[in-house]
Scaffold this motif. Structure first.
Motif, PDB file in Angstrom:
ATOM      1  N   PHE A   1      48.740  42.448  53.789  1.00 16.34           N
ATOM      2  CA  PHE A   1      47.423  40.913  52.844  1.00 16.34           C
ATOM      3  C   PHE A   1      47.024  41.348  51.902  1.00 16.34           C
ATOM      4  O   PHE A   1      46.665  40.753  51.021  1.00 16.34           O
ATOM      5  CB  PHE A   1      47.881  40.231  53.998  1.00 16.34           C
ATOM      6  CG  PHE A   1      46.588  38.632  54.027  1.00 16.34           C
ATOM      7  CD1 PHE A   1      47.155  37.859  53.213  1.00 16.34           C
ATOM      8  CD2 PHE A   1      45.555  38.442  53.730  1.00 16.34           C
ATOM      9  CE1 PHE A   1      46.821  36.514  52.699  1.00 16.34           C
ATOM     10  CE2 PHE A   1      44.501  37.419  53.292  1.00 16.34           C
ATOM     11  CZ  PHE A   1      45.410  36.346  53.055  1.00 16.34           C
ATOM     12  N   THR A   2      46.977  42.691  52.046  1.00 19.42           N
ATOM     13  CA  THR A   2      45.966  43.471  50.483  1.00 19.42           C
ATOM     14  C   THR A   2      46.640  43.121  49.261  1.00 19.42           C
ATOM     15  O   THR A   2      46.449  42.768  48.427  1.00 19.42           O
ATOM     16  CB  THR A   2      46.054  44.583  50.880  1.00 19.42           C
ATOM     17  OG1 THR A   2      47.212  46.098  50.909  1.00 19.42           O
ATOM     18  CG2 THR A   2      45.294  44.611  52.444  1.00 19.42           C
TER      19      THR A   2
ATOM     20  N   THR B   1      43.907  39.624  58.340  1.00 18.15           N
ATOM     21  CA  THR B   1      45.113  38.590  58.087  1.00 18.15           C
ATOM     22  C   THR B   1      46.297  39.380  58.698  1.00 18.15           C
ATOM     23  O   THR B   1      46.483  40.455  58.304  1.00 18.15           O
ATOM     24  CB  THR B   1      44.237  38.167  57.015  1.00 18.15           C
ATOM     25  OG1 THR B   1      44.039  36.991  56.780  1.00 18.15           O
ATOM     26  CG2 THR B   1      45.993  36.865  56.309  1.00 18.15           C
TER      27      THR B   1
ATOM     28  N   ASP C   1      40.514  41.573  42.593  1.00 18.40           N
ATOM     29  CA  ASP C   1      40.186  43.113  41.999  1.00 18.40           C
ATOM     30  C   ASP C   1      41.385  44.661  41.596  1.00 18.40           C
ATOM     31  O   ASP C   1      40.683  45.251  41.108  1.00 18.40           O
ATOM     32  CB  ASP C   1      39.916  44.237  43.877  1.00 18.40           C
ATOM     33  CG  ASP C   1      39.010  43.668  44.245  1.00 18.40           C
ATOM     34  OD1 ASP C   1      38.245  43.271  43.324  1.00 18.40           O
ATOM     35  OD2 ASP C   1      39.338  43.949  45.519  1.00 18.40           O
TER      36      ASP C   1
ATOM     37  N   VAL D   1      43.600  38.007  45.263  1.00 11.05           N
ATOM     38  CA  VAL D   1      42.894  36.528  45.473  1.00 11.05           C
ATOM     39  C   VAL D   1      41.145  36.878  44.539  1.00 11.05           C
ATOM     40  O   VAL D   1      40.009  36.497  44.548  1.00 11.05           O
ATOM     41  CB  VAL D   1      42.658  35.825  46.557  1.00 11.05           C
ATOM     42  CG1 VAL D   1      41.274  35.462  47.020  1.00 11.05           C
ATOM     43  CG2 VAL D   1      44.039  35.860  47.139  1.00 11.05           C
ATOM     44  N   ALA D   2      40.370  38.516  45.218  1.00  7.30           N
ATOM     45  CA  ALA D   2      39.525  39.002  45.091  1.00  7.30           C
ATOM     46  C   ALA D   2      39.098  38.912  43.415  1.00  7.30           C
ATOM     47  O   ALA D   2      37.739  39.068  43.675  1.00  7.30           O
ATOM     48  CB  ALA D   2      38.898  40.170  45.930  1.00  7.30           C
TER      49      ALA D   2
ATOM     50  N   HIS E   1      39.721  46.125  49.876  1.00  5.18           N
ATOM     51  CA  HIS E   1      39.945  44.640  49.897  1.00  5.18           C
ATOM     52  C   HIS E   1      39.202  43.820  50.610  1.00  5.18           C
ATOM     53  O   HIS E   1      40.025  43.815  51.808  1.00  5.18           O
ATOM     54  CB  HIS E   1      40.775  43.732  48.985  1.00  5.18           C
ATOM     55  CG  HIS E   1      41.521  44.879  47.910  1.00  5.18           C
ATOM     56  ND1 HIS E   1      41.127  44.691  46.946  1.00  5.18           N
ATOM     57  CD2 HIS E   1      42.868  46.257  48.507  1.00  5.18           C
ATOM     58  CE1 HIS E   1      41.927  46.400  46.222  1.00  5.18           C
ATOM     59  NE2 HIS E   1      43.034  47.156  47.286  1.00  5.18           N
ATOM     60  N   ALA E   2      38.200  42.651  50.244  1.00  5.72           N
ATOM     61  CA  ALA E   2      37.821  41.705  51.077  1.00  5.72           C
ATOM     62  C   ALA E   2      39.101  40.669  51.531  1.00  5.72           C
ATOM     63  O   ALA E   2      39.390  40.839  50.853  1.00  5.72           O
ATOM     64  CB  ALA E   2      36.843  40.634  50.400  1.00  5.72           C
TER      65      ALA E   2
ATOM     66  N   ARG F   1      47.896  40.388  48.609  1.00  2.00           N
ATOM     67  CA  ARG F   1      47.362  39.026  47.704  1.00  2.00           C
ATOM     68  C   ARG F   1      46.046  39.266  47.659  1.00  2.00           C
ATOM     69  O   ARG F   1      45.766  38.784  46.481  1.00  2.00           O
ATOM     70  CB  ARG F   1      47.940  38.166  49.346  1.00  2.00           C
ATOM     71  CG  ARG F   1      46.906  37.497  48.784  1.00  2.00           C
ATOM     72  CD  ARG F   1      48.105  36.051  49.373  1.00  2.00           C
ATOM     73  NE  ARG F   1      47.069  34.208  48.410  1.00  2.00           N
ATOM     74  CZ  ARG F   1      47.399  33.642  47.270  1.00  2.00           C
ATOM     75  NH1 ARG F   1      48.441  34.296  46.291  1.00  2.00           N
ATOM     76  NH2 ARG F   1      46.486  32.591  46.944  1.00  2.00           N
ATOM     77  N   THR F   2      44.737  39.892  48.616  1.00  2.00           N
ATOM     78  CA  THR F   2      43.360  39.910  48.970  1.00  2.00           C
ATOM     79  C   THR F   2      43.183  40.307  48.171  1.00  2.00           C
ATOM     80  O   THR F   2      41.526  39.854  47.029  1.00  2.00           O
ATOM     81  CB  THR F   2      42.846  40.534  50.074  1.00  2.00           C
ATOM     82  OG1 THR F   2      42.977  41.719  50.179  1.00  2.00           O
ATOM     83  CG2 THR F   2      42.935  39.740  51.238  1.00  2.00           C
ATOM     84  N   ARG F   3      43.482  41.645  47.185  1.00  2.00           N
ATOM     85  CA  ARG F   3      43.127  42.650  45.738  1.00  2.00           C
ATOM     86  C   ARG F   3      43.165  41.410  44.982  1.00  2.00           C
ATOM     87  O   ARG F   3      42.487  41.514  43.865  1.00  2.00           O
ATOM     88  CB  ARG F   3      44.049  43.625  45.465  1.00  2.00           C
ATOM     89  CG  ARG F   3      45.167  43.585  45.501  1.00  2.00           C
ATOM     90  CD  ARG F   3      46.370  44.456  45.444  1.00  2.00           C
ATOM     91  NE  ARG F   3      46.294  45.608  44.826  1.00  2.00           N
ATOM     92  CZ  ARG F   3      46.794  45.579  43.392  1.00  2.00           C
ATOM     93  NH1 ARG F   3      48.167  44.647  43.280  1.00  2.00           N
ATOM     94  NH2 ARG F   3      46.684  46.883  42.186  1.00  2.00           N
TER      95      ARG F   3
ATOM     96  N   MET G   1      50.333  38.533  57.822  1.00  2.00           N
ATOM     97  CA  MET G   1      51.042  37.877  57.537  1.00  2.00           C
ATOM     98  C   MET G   1      52.294  37.551  58.176  1.00  2.00           C
ATOM     99  O   MET G   1      53.409  37.611  57.277  1.00  2.00           O
ATOM    100  CB  MET G   1      51.457  38.449  55.856  1.00  2.00           C
ATOM    101  CG  MET G   1      50.908  38.286  55.302  1.00  2.00           C
ATOM    102  SD  MET G   1      50.908  39.232  53.596  1.00  2.00           S
ATOM    103  CE  MET G   1      52.337  37.661  52.238  1.00  2.00           C
TER     104      MET G   1
END
Lengths: 300, 300
Positions: free
Chosen positions: A210-211, B165, A220, A217-218, B115-116, A213-215, B167
């Motif tokens: 999921f990181t 989270t 970053d 979304v954030a 990452h958040a 994706r989050t990198r 996946m």
């Protein structure tokens, strides 16, 4: 140079064929878009006779074939020999497909969760690699064969004693094409790959994923780095887990055999963990393995 | 019962809408095939006005919406509030979308690899679940919200303090549809699920995954069991990894909030590891959360 053997590494997506002379030296090589996943049942024999042999002017030559052509999707099922196995076992286990074509059996080993692990095609490359340097036939070797289904193999005194399959390449392909991580960004991004390696580890795979994706979304990271990061995350996860699973002893160097471009990414992931590795061409290894098997059966 | 509020859980694949009375009791509920993944940019406002409101005879009612409708794919971006967060923070953070519609912001927490981590929609369900029993607002709770992107959440004294989270659901979907593990077998096979659970664990994910293939190649298992096994392997892997990642303390029971059918598989996976859990309906929780947020802002 007189043509003496038709050697084929016939896999799921591609068929690579070479005509070798009596010393096992390549006279001609050619790819055919005839991977077994594209063949109808019963089509392999016909294609081999009408397309592969004429395409290389190899009518009548003895032929040795390894890879998925020996599976239930291929020409005929050549079975799996048990480990430990040496190349002589493969030569003895050849299955005759027609008057002049023989198929190399696969190998099976004790796998995870009580099910036998299997390989088909890689074994021929691995033995071909071993034969290229007599020193490799002595002692213990850890070999990784990257690909759609990467194999980590333990070899002792010229015998394959154990191996473990990782579906890393396939995970990369399906996630890159079909998931929320879908991207057309190129995978050859070194700094994104390294960032993925840092996020990788042995455990919590679905959460680490999921990181990727989050990198984004954030904010970053640049979306253009998405494929490189995913590649680092997946190869890094494999390299983190492989030692324990594959019976690897800490500090042992790894021989990478296969597609040179992919091997370089594995070497980078291993180096990040302080593990030495070197890269060996899989095609050369396949030819050498097929030639040796043919020679042992008097076909070359 | 007089209609007082239009409450919507508007996600990626589906929109679930309810008309509530002044006490937050449901008068009518309806699904719309209007998941944000199907909307063109700018289409959400129009669909809400021309399809959702008339469909529920809810023209003019104040409306509160949670879920991916607050993302860059939805109506407008409602941002992410930092954790720890309580429901009062969500109420204060409502973003007005038009004269009578407000969107609930998402939450962000410290995630893996620097990452958040983020959620959007689940936070409203989680607070709705907390409010259903005043005892839940005191002390520490571990909540799992299964789904495409499962969330493991730590709640302390009514505040969401951390979450992670996984996946898992998306891995299941892409592997089942697009990989060598492709299968149309039904996933609701308990003994295959249990076999997958046994093969699951925290680590070597890509290698464990290959057992879903080898068990069939070896003839050890019926292809009809393929989806159940894959489900067990993936949910089992999540449950094995979640404690360490989500700040869970060994022995803590888990509240499962979400789709009841999916929650039952998680309960089975937790039980196999000796962890107690109970199941709570996600829709009820979403309604309760939306009603509470509306009330705090004088919309109900």
């Amino acid at each position: 140079m007189t043509a003496a053997l038709l050697a084929c590494d016939w896999g799921t997506t591609n068929l690579r064929a070479w005509v070798l002379d009596g010393d096992g030296v390549v006279i001609e090589g050619r790819d055919f878009d005839l991977g077994v996943s594209r063949l109808r049942p019963g089509e392999a024999a016909e294609r081999f006779r009408d397309q592969v042999r004429p395409g290389l002017r190899a009518e009548g030559l003895p032929a040795v074939l390894c890879g998925m052509i020996g599976s239930n999707l291929g020409w005929l099922t050549a079975g799996y020999l048990p480990c430990p196995a040496k190349i002589e076992d493969l030569a003895k286990g050849l299955v005759q497909a027609d008057g002049a074509a023989w198929i190399v059996p696969g190998l099976r080993a004790e796998g995870m969760a009580g099910h036998a692990d299997v390989m088909r095609g890689e074994e021929t490359q691995l033995f071909g690699w071993l034969l290229a340097d007599p020193a490799r036939l002595r002692g213990r070797r850890i070999v990784c064969h990257p690909g759609t289904h990467a194999k980590w193999v333990v070899i002792e005194d010229g015998r394959i004693v154990a191996f473990t399959t990782f579906m890393t390449g396939e995970l990369f392909a399906v996630l890159r094409q079909h998931s929320v991580l879908k991207t057309t960004a190129p995978a050859d991004d070194e700094s994104a790959f390294d960032a993925g390696l840092e996020a990788a580890g042995d455990g919590a795979f679905a959460a680490r994923l999921f990181t990727a994706r989050t990198r984004l979304v954030a904010g970053d990271a640049d979306p253009a780095s998405a494929a490189g990061y995913l590649s680092g995350l997946l190869i890094g996860g494999e390299v983190a887990a492989a030692p324990e699973r594959a019976g690897w002893i800490a500090g042992e160097p790894v021989a990478l055999v296969g597609d040179a471009r992919l091997c370089r990414w594995y070497a980078r992931a291993l180096a990040a963990r302080g593990v030495a590795s070197d890269i060996h061409d899989g095609e050369q290894a396949a030819m050498a393995g097929l030639a040796s098997i043919a020679r042992q059966r008097g076909l070359l």
